[in-house]
Scaffold this motif. Structure first.
Motif, PDB file in Angstrom:
ATOM      1  N   SER A  55      13.181  -9.917   5.501  1.00  0.00           N
ATOM      2  CA  SER A  55      13.555  -9.301   6.776  1.00  0.00           C
ATOM      3  C   SER A  55      13.085  -7.852   6.839  1.00  0.00           C
ATOM      4  N   LYS A  56      13.018  -7.200   5.684  1.00  0.00           N
ATOM      5  CA  LYS A  56      12.498  -5.826   5.632  1.00  0.00           C
ATOM      6  C   LYS A  56      11.006  -5.816   5.956  1.00  0.00           C
ATOM      7  N   LYS A  57      10.278  -6.741   5.368  1.00  0.00           N
ATOM      8  CA  LYS A  57       8.855  -6.873   5.677  1.00  0.00           C
ATOM      9  C   LYS A  57       8.655  -7.166   7.163  1.00  0.00           C
ATOM     10  N   SER A  58       9.560  -7.971   7.727  1.00  0.00           N
ATOM     11  CA  SER A  58       9.446  -8.325   9.141  1.00  0.00           C
ATOM     12  C   SER A  58       9.537  -7.106  10.044  1.00  0.00           C
ATOM     13  N   PHE A  59      10.294  -6.085   9.611  1.00  0.00           N
ATOM     14  CA  PHE A  59      10.468  -4.914  10.464  1.00  0.00           C
ATOM     15  C   PHE A  59       9.173  -4.130  10.600  1.00  0.00           C
ATOM     16  N   ILE A  60       8.444  -3.939   9.486  1.00  0.00           N
ATOM     17  CA  ILE A  60       7.182  -3.200   9.606  1.00  0.00           C
ATOM     18  C   ILE A  60       6.153  -4.055  10.336  1.00  0.00           C
ATOM     19  N   ILE A  61       6.216  -5.375  10.173  1.00  0.00           N
ATOM     20  CA  ILE A  61       5.329  -6.258  10.945  1.00  0.00           C
ATOM     21  C   ILE A  61       5.605  -6.091  12.434  1.00  0.00           C
ATOM     22  N   LEU A  62       6.885  -6.006  12.800  1.00  0.00           N
ATOM     23  CA  LEU A  62       7.268  -5.810  14.203  1.00  0.00           C
ATOM     24  C   LEU A  62       6.709  -4.493  14.743  1.00  0.00           C
ATOM     25  N   LEU A  63       6.886  -3.409  14.000  1.00  0.00           N
ATOM     26  CA  LEU A  63       6.428  -2.099  14.463  1.00  0.00           C
ATOM     27  C   LEU A  63       4.907  -2.045  14.603  1.00  0.00           C
ATOM     28  N   ILE A  64       4.192  -2.578  13.608  1.00  0.00           N
ATOM     29  CA  ILE A  64       2.726  -2.548  13.677  1.00  0.00           C
ATOM     30  C   ILE A  64       2.214  -3.488  14.761  1.00  0.00           C
ATOM     31  N   THR A  65       2.929  -4.596  14.999  1.00  0.00           N
ATOM     32  CA  THR A  65       2.566  -5.489  16.107  1.00  0.00           C
ATOM     33  C   THR A  65       2.601  -4.728  17.429  1.00  0.00           C
TER      34      THR A  65
END
Length: 400
Positions: A55-65
């Motif tokens: 879920s932590k990895k998902s957050f940076i994926i969300l921001l960079i998306t």
């Protein structure tokens, strides 16, 4: 107003609204993942931690998306190959992104210019498949933000009061946990510290070998620290200058005076597990010397108006922990000030020439785009696209 101008404004508004929808729905998905994880996996701490890391990895994926949609940035990474092996950073010719092979257990220090510095450094960890193992020090007030604060607490981010008398124990407990898990002798290996009731400090015993759990023995980490403690601005630069003059310390052209105590303490607490200290220097296109990146690239300008740097320059070198004088405060202070002096000279060159302009015989330059894998972008676009499809279908039915 011309038709083309109105069309551009309309497109920009739609992109802004899309980024807001993607962020809200993405944050909802991440927090829901965390709630379900903590509800159903409490009996299995290793699986629970793996899901929280995901879920932590998902957050940076969300921001960079969102950044990729609103205002993509190019990156130019310069590595000092006297301390970092060649091809640690390589361009992915298929996607245009960057792939790295950074050390699994590291502390990353950097100058601090804009509020999204940590986003680009977190993305740097992502390139080495370490996005789920990033830890950041934040102001304590951020832990109280509804929903987001809950999510960040589940990431085990370290929330600081900026008063060393309060922060010392809090930092020691967090770093002790990080260090012991990294060595396979922490809570995730079934071991627990005793508690000093008087001080609130957790006391670990290193007796015993690492637990041989086939799912995960040692847990990597990338701890991001900004020794300056704050962004460079007119106010912080003046405060730094006044303090430096009183204390007979260097005055930097492009930096705020770094704080010694917290960084030294952190490195001492992690000395048994930390493989390397990465020193990064960040420069942004569109910012001139004696200007302030935080004024040009504000959070609202970046994420809502699409005004982000066209190019992010990152210089990286590495220090072995054994080469840093941790046990002598005076020597450590000298070491850190020397690092900051060299960083200041790098930025002088950057502002004069538009790059760090380092010797190609000893440095490798890798250029690419600040982006993530398309397959990982999809996880945050599916829900908004389904919502949009449902909305369009509803509108069409209303006309039928």
């Amino acid at each position: 107003m011309s038709v083309s101008f109105l069309a551009q404004r309309a497109v920009k508004l739609l992109v802004t609204l899309a980024s807001i929808v993607i962020f809200i729905q993405g944050a909802f998905v991440i927090v829901t993942h965390q709630v379900l994880t903590k509800t159903f996996l409490t009996h299995d701490p290793i699986r629970m931690q793996k899901h929280l890391d995901r879920s932590k990895k998902s957050f940076i994926i969300l921001l960079i998306t969102i950044l990729t949609i609103v205002a993509p940035s190019g990156v130019r990474i310069t590595t000092d190959n006297r301390s970092i092996p060649k091809n640690t950073m390589v361009k992915d010719l298929r996607t245009g992104g960057i792939i790295s092979s950074m050390k699994q257990k590291s502390v990353l220090i950097s100058n601090h210019q804009i509020y999204t510095d940590w986003v680009f450094l977190w993305w740097l960890a992502y390139t080495g498949d370490l996005a789920g193992n990033v830890y950041i020090m934040l102001k304590n007030s951020l832990a109280k933000i509804p929903i987001m604060g809950y999510g960040m607490r589940n990431y085990n981010f370290i929330f600081m009061n900026r008063k060393w008398s309060k922060d010392r124990i809090n930092l020691a407990n967090h770093l002790g946990n990080l260090d012991h898990n990294a060595r396979g002798v922490g809570r995730l290996a079934g071991k627990h510290p005793s508690l000093d009731i008087a001080s609130g400090k957790e006391v670990w015993s290193d007796n015993g070998a690492a637990t041989k759990d086939h799912r995960q023995i040692r847990w990597p980490y990338t701890l991001i620290i900004f020794p300056e403690g704050t962004n460079l601005s007119a106010n912080t630069r003046e405060k730094s200058r006044v303090f430096s003059e009183k204390a007979n310390l260097p005055i930097f052209n492009n930096l705020v005076l770094p704080r010694v105590t917290g960084l030294r303490f952190s490195l001492q607490e992690l000395r048994n597990s930390c493989e390397v200290v990465y020193d990064t220097t960040i420069g942004y296109s569109g910012v001139k010397q004696n200007e302030y990146g935080q004024d040009i690239y504000q959070l609202s300008n970046i994420f809502l108006r699409g005004h982000s740097p066209d190019l992010v320059d990152i210089y990286i070198r590495a220090f072995n922990l054994k080469d840093i004088p941790l046990d002598d405060e005076e020597e450590f202070t000298k070491w850190l000030l020397d690092v900051w002096h060299e960083k200041d000279k790098l930025l002088d060159t950057f502002y004069a020439k538009g790059s760090f302009d380092l010797d190609p015989n000893t440095h490798q330059v890798t250029t690419g785009t600040c982006k993530i894998k398309s397959s990982e972008v999809a996880q945050f676009l599916i829900l908004p696209l389904l919502s949009l499809a449902a909305l369009v279908a509803k509108i069409l039915r209303s006309f039928c």
